[in-house]
Design a protein around this motif. Structure first.
Motif, PDB file in Angstrom:
ATOM      1  N   ARG A  29       0.833  -1.211   0.000  1.00 17.22           N
ATOM      2  CA  ARG A  29       0.000   0.000   0.000  1.00 17.22           C
ATOM      3  C   ARG A  29       0.867   1.261   0.000  1.00 17.22           C
ATOM      4  NH1 ARG A  29      -3.265   2.538  -2.261  1.00 17.22           N
ATOM      5  NH2 ARG A  29      -4.566   3.984  -1.142  1.00 17.22           N
ATOM      6  N   THR A  30       1.961   1.244   0.731  1.00 19.72           N
ATOM      7  CA  THR A  30       2.887   2.385   0.740  1.00 19.72           C
ATOM      8  C   THR A  30       3.460   2.597  -0.653  1.00 19.72           C
ATOM      9  OG1 THR A  30       3.457   2.014   3.056  1.00 19.72           O
ATOM     10  CG2 THR A  30       5.035   3.277   1.738  1.00 19.72           C
ATOM     11  N   TYR A  31       3.903   1.510  -1.276  1.00 21.96           N
ATOM     12  CA  TYR A  31       4.439   1.589  -2.643  1.00 21.96           C
ATOM     13  C   TYR A  31       3.386   2.151  -3.598  1.00 21.96           C
ATOM     14  CZ  TYR A  31       6.034  -0.011  -7.201  1.00 21.96           C
ATOM     15  OH  TYR A  31       6.393  -0.068  -8.514  1.00 21.96           O
ATOM     16  N   GLN A  32       2.148   1.701  -3.476  1.00 26.48           N
ATOM     17  CA  GLN A  32       1.078   2.178  -4.350  1.00 26.48           C
ATOM     18  C   GLN A  32       0.846   3.674  -4.164  1.00 26.48           C
ATOM     19  OE1 GLN A  32      -1.903  -0.591  -2.988  1.00 26.48           O
ATOM     20  NE2 GLN A  32      -1.632  -1.915  -4.789  1.00 26.48           N
ATOM     21  N   ARG A  33       0.951   4.158  -2.925  1.00 27.16           N
ATOM     22  CA  ARG A  33       0.792   5.600  -2.681  1.00 27.16           C
ATOM     23  C   ARG A  33       1.941   6.391  -3.294  1.00 27.16           C
ATOM     24  NH1 ARG A  33      -1.647   3.795   2.273  1.00 27.16           N
ATOM     25  NH2 ARG A  33       0.299   3.900   3.405  1.00 27.16           N
ATOM     26  N   TRP A  34       3.157   5.838  -3.267  1.00 29.49           N
ATOM     27  CA  TRP A  34       4.301   6.502  -3.909  1.00 29.49           C
ATOM     28  C   TRP A  34       4.049   6.629  -5.408  1.00 29.49           C
ATOM     29  CZ3 TRP A  34       8.914   3.187  -1.710  1.00 29.49           C
ATOM     30  CH2 TRP A  34       9.075   3.457  -0.358  1.00 29.49           C
ATOM     31  N   ILE A  35       3.657   5.526  -6.022  1.00 30.57           N
ATOM     32  CA  ILE A  35       3.450   5.506  -7.472  1.00 30.57           C
ATOM     33  C   ILE A  35       2.320   6.448  -7.874  1.00 30.57           C
ATOM     34  CG2 ILE A  35       2.774   4.038  -9.418  1.00 30.57           C
ATOM     35  CD1 ILE A  35       5.642   3.608  -8.361  1.00 30.57           C
ATOM     36  N   ALA A  36       1.269   6.517  -7.055  1.00 32.44           N
ATOM     37  CA  ALA A  36       0.131   7.390  -7.339  1.00 32.44           C
ATOM     38  C   ALA A  36       0.446   8.857  -7.052  1.00 32.44           C
ATOM     39  CB  ALA A  36      -1.083   6.951  -6.516  1.00 32.44           C
ATOM     40  N   GLY A  37       1.590   9.136  -6.433  1.00 29.92           N
ATOM     41  CA  GLY A  37       1.965  10.506  -6.115  1.00 29.92           C
ATOM     42  C   GLY A  37       1.267  11.055  -4.877  1.00 29.92           C
TER      43      GLY A  37
END
Length: 51
Positions: free
Chosen positions: A8-16
């Motif tokens: 989920r953290t990685y997904q938030r990074w990718i989503a900006g």
């Protein structure tokens, strides 16, 4: 995951939505994965000037 970052953290990074804030251990793991040496890291991350 090799950097021990929750999905989920990685997904938030990718989503900006958040910025990546890696620990020194995570930076070290990332450098090993990417086969970077300390000398390969720039002194700053500012704009690249044309050659």
């Amino acid at each position: 995951m090799q950097l021990s970052v929750p999905l989920r953290t990685y997904q938030r990074w990718i989503a900006g939505k958040t910025k990546a804030k890696l620990t020194p251990r995570q930076w070290k793991a990332l450098m090993q994965i990417l086969q970077f040496q300390v000398g390969d890291i720039p002194d700053d991350f500012g704009p690249v000037e044309p050659e």
